[in-house]
Design an enzyme around this catalytic site. Sequence first.
Site, short mmCIF file in Angstrom:
data_model
loop_
_atom_site.label_atom_id
_atom_site.label_comp_id
_atom_site.label_asym_id
_atom_site.label_seq_id
_atom_site.Cartn_x
_atom_site.Cartn_y
_atom_site.Cartn_z
N ASP A 110 0.87 -1.19 0.00
CA ASP A 110 0.00 0.00 0.00
C ASP A 110 0.89 1.23 0.00
O ASP A 110 0.85 2.06 0.90
CB ASP A 110 -0.91 -0.01 1.22
CG ASP A 110 -1.96 1.11 1.17
OD1 ASP A 110 -2.26 1.59 0.06
OD2 ASP A 110 -2.47 1.50 2.24
N TYR A 111 1.72 1.34 -1.04
CA TYR A 111 2.80 2.33 -1.04
C TYR A 111 2.31 3.68 -1.54
O TYR A 111 2.32 3.97 -2.73
CB TYR A 111 3.97 1.83 -1.88
CG TYR A 111 5.24 2.62 -1.63
CD1 TYR A 111 5.92 2.49 -0.42
CD2 TYR A 111 5.74 3.49 -2.58
CE1 TYR A 111 7.06 3.22 -0.17
CE2 TYR A 111 6.89 4.22 -2.35
CZ TYR A 111 7.54 4.08 -1.13
OH TYR A 111 8.69 4.80 -0.88
#
Length: 244
Positions: free
Chosen positions: A169-170
């Site tokens: 979930d960058y």
Amino acid sequence: MNLRDRLHRLIGRDAVWSADHEGASGTALRVTSGSEVFYVKHGPLAQAEHLRLRWLRGRVPVPEVVAFEDPVLVLADVGAPSLETAAPADMGSVLGRTLRVLHELPVAECPFDGRLPVVLERTDANVRDSLVDPDDFDDDHQGLTSEAIQERLLATRPPVEDLVVAHGDYTPSNVLLPASGEPVVIDVPALGVADRYRDLAIAHRDLSEDHGPEVWEKFLSAYGLVDDLDEERLYYYRLLDELL
């Protein structure tokens, strides 16, 4: 001593609890006790994050685990804003360099599996159990059902995966920027061995939409991927994220 007593001993019975903070997701509470600040996470993702923070410690900068008793995780406050809030001129470069460090960790040493067989089972379960909200889909996916997206994911699944240790979930909000020192990576319950495009797709979506193509180009340059970007995989992993 149970966790409630440990928390009271750690942060005091007069501590101020709040869900109103940057990045609030409903599962993280900001707790202030005197001059100290902690973050308390709870629920099914707390254990996953705890395991990953333990593994990441010493490999990349991450928040300190103060206490853990399933399903509650207590983290020390890093005392730094996220890239999203700080909005430095070199946001793209910082985000790209930080992701490159994460992706250069040895895949063979990572015990967490985020490859497509595992993740597609999860998306299937999310669709089956009605855990996906189509109202949250990106604009170009509005009008699609979660079932239609799952079918498309299965039909267009890439034949190979370029495996790295991926965050999962960058986004700019998941990288903190202390005044001095290295960026700190947070919110890692989805971290695991996966195609690098799982992270690139989310970074591309957020940087391009919110900060423009110039910031995205700086990200790519710092990450080290300028000429060989796979647009099809970039789209596939953005589509995948709709069901996670």
